[in-house]
Design an enzyme around this catalytic site. Structure first.
Site, PDB file in Angstrom:
ATOM      1  N   ASP A  92      -2.328  -8.847  -0.480  1.00  0.00           N
ATOM      2  CA  ASP A  92      -1.536  -8.724  -1.357  1.00  0.00           C
ATOM      3  C   ASP A  92      -0.280  -9.386  -0.907  1.00  0.00           C
ATOM      4  O   ASP A  92      -0.383  -9.129   0.325  1.00  0.00           O
ATOM      5  CB  ASP A  92      -1.315  -7.277  -2.084  1.00  0.00           C
ATOM      6  N   GLY A  94       2.937  -8.443  -1.110  1.00  0.00           N
ATOM      7  CA  GLY A  94       4.214  -7.811  -0.976  1.00  0.00           C
ATOM      8  C   GLY A  94       4.830  -7.523  -2.507  1.00  0.00           C
ATOM      9  O   GLY A  94       5.852  -6.850  -2.566  1.00  0.00           O
ATOM     10  N   GLY A  95       4.598  -7.915  -3.339  1.00  0.00           N
ATOM     11  CA  GLY A  95       4.973  -8.179  -4.809  1.00  0.00           C
ATOM     12  C   GLY A  95       4.889  -6.554  -5.076  1.00  0.00           C
ATOM     13  O   GLY A  95       6.011  -6.078  -5.897  1.00  0.00           O
ATOM     14  N   PHE A  96       4.122  -5.761  -4.740  1.00  0.00           N
ATOM     15  CA  PHE A  96       3.895  -4.445  -4.965  1.00  0.00           C
ATOM     16  C   PHE A  96       5.206  -3.657  -4.270  1.00  0.00           C
ATOM     17  O   PHE A  96       5.364  -2.665  -4.965  1.00  0.00           O
ATOM     18  CB  PHE A  96       2.717  -3.819  -5.052  1.00  0.00           C
ATOM     19  N   GLY A 221       1.299  -5.471 -12.791  1.00  0.00           N
ATOM     20  CA  GLY A 221       2.218  -4.729 -13.469  1.00  0.00           C
ATOM     21  C   GLY A 221       1.553  -3.853 -14.393  1.00  0.00           C
ATOM     22  O   GLY A 221       2.293  -3.488 -15.521  1.00  0.00           O
ATOM     23  N   ASP A 271      -8.773  -3.299  -7.188  1.00  0.00           N
ATOM     24  CA  ASP A 271      -8.595  -2.642  -5.976  1.00  0.00           C
ATOM     25  C   ASP A 271      -7.658  -1.459  -6.497  1.00  0.00           C
ATOM     26  O   ASP A 271      -7.083  -1.536  -7.521  1.00  0.00           O
ATOM     27  CB  ASP A 271      -7.667  -3.436  -5.269  1.00  0.00           C
TER      28      ASP A 271
END
Length: 376
Positions: A92, A94-96, A221, A271
RNA sequence: GGGCAGUUACCAGAGUGGCCAAAUGGGGCUGACUGUAACUCAGCUGUCUUUCGACUUCGGUGGUUCGAAUCCAUCACUGCCCA
């Protein structure tokens, strides 16, 4: 990376496929255990591979960038050699963390400025350096740098957020296409559809992304505070548009029921931290519902953890013993619960795959959803 | 035999005249957890009641006081010290 579809369900949008990566083949639909810091918490690699039968795991750009740091991962020759997982890895972006660490970050056109949750130091993530970092980590599948918009955002915020994510996406692709993998195998960049719970935003985002002709596409999102029905609706809206011949990845989802519903709507990859974190917090997932291991009712239930389970821990240990381990906080309890839950999630998607191939996915799903809803 | 300290809810332990059904930990019970700042977090934990509230508690007994877990007397028990 290639994707081939082997079977389509006639009554739904479910499909069974194969993703081929530089580190092997993934049978879809697939669940990917989350290994944020280069480890799926409480799991050994051989347990992941042989006991849970995981085919691909996640890593996280933000966490790995902070520790051990990119220079270490480069010296190691990439995450695969560093952590000894020789199967496919997805990172991932780092957007989360743009979402979950929102109190410690500032969004700008250029990127997201973070304060480290470890030492408070300041860092700037941009689409460009996030691509570079993921090149260095060496994941087989890398994710675009996006803003994961909260599920309760108003339309105006969601639109502006999406526009930023779209501008960032172009920069991600520009950087990705002008750089090379570092360790001799290919990497694929997946863009992420945003747009919160607004169908027109989601459509626009999906159309924009479909034009990129990426190796695979992600839906982000969701499961971030919106009602579950909204999530399903958004998946439907988006999957109308996203290319059918590319894998679709629903990020961060979810419960066993969420997986089955999304598979029926054409999602191939998932995930979620749920099986691992909830396992450590004493919750087991089974075909017949969830178990809260801390509950007193299990203290003298000496039946196997999960008579239908496919991992060795399911038959070897009793609920009473696992209840005891969890109550006293023994490491083994976290290990067993995690192993069981991951094995269950992986078994669930294998069963889904089999029923897609056999052509009775919808009937099977209806039956399963009813069972999974129970609380044991 | 003498001296000193102590006895508070399941446990540890604060509280030393009214703001006390009594801090805080632990334990217990329950819930939450969806691209992991999470082996974390939240609620409840004297009795009755859904709430409001009512009632019974701070070793025993008896006092002082409008009012006591808190002050006094006495008894019991525990720990330490001196003989």
């Amino acid at each position: 990376m290639t994707f081939t579809i082997q079977a389509n369900d006639s009554q739904s949008n479910a499909r069974a496929g194969l993703i081929t990566t530089g580190h092997g083949v993934i049978e879809t639909p697939i669940f990917m255990p989350v290994g944020t810091q280069g480890t799926v918490k409480a799991m050994q690699m051989h347990e992941l591979k042989e006991d849970t039968r995981a085919q691909i795991i996640l890593g996280n750009t933000y966490h790995l960038y902070l520790r051990p740091g990119i220079h270490i991962l480069e010296q190691a020759g990439g995450l695969h050699t560093f952590n000894s997982w020789d199967g496919p890895i997805l990172t991932d972006s780092g957007g989360f963390q743009v979402f979950s660490l929102s109190e410690n970050r500032k969004l700008k056109e250029e990127g997201a400025e973070f304060r480290s949750h470890i030492d408070g130091s300041k860092h700037l993530f941009t689409p460009e350096n996030v691509m570079d970092i993921q090149r260095s980590i060496g994941a087989d599948i890398i994710m675009a740098f996006d803003e994961c918009c909260p599920g309760d955002a108003d339309y105006d915020y969601a639109r502006k957020s999406l526009e930023l994510t779209e501008r960032w996406l172009d920069r991600c692709f520009a950087r990705f296409n002008s750089t090379e993998p570092k360790y001799g195998y290919g990497q694929s960049l997946f863009p992420i559809v945003q747009g919160c719970v607004y169908p027109d935003l989601r459509r626009r985002a999906a159309e924009n992304i479909a034009r990129k002709e990426a190796d695979g596409n992600a839906i982000g999102g969701l499961a971030v505070g919106e009602p579950t029905e909204k999530m399903y609706e958004m998946i439907e809206v988006v999957n109308e548009i996203l290319p059918k011949d590319k894998p679709r990845y629903l990020m961060g989802v979810g419960t066993p029921i969420n997986l089955l519903e999304a598979i029926g709507r054409g999602v191939d990859m998932f995930d979620c931290i749920m099986p691992t974190r909830n396992g450590r917090n004493g919750q087991l997932f089974t075909e017949y519902g969830t178990i809260n291991l801390r509950n007193k009712k299990w203290e003298n239930d000496f039946s196997p953890i999960d008579p239908d389970g496919t991992s060795y821990v399911d038959q070897m240990y009793s609920k009473a013993y696992l209840h005891h381990l969890v109550k006293v906080g023994e490491y083994l309890g976290y290990q067993i619960a995690t192993l069981h839950n991951l094995a269950f999630y992986l078994r669930l998607v294998r069963m889904a795959r089999q029923h897609i191939v056999e052509g009775d996915y919808c009937e099977w799903k209806t039956r399963m959803v009813r069972q999974l809803n129970n609380r044991l």
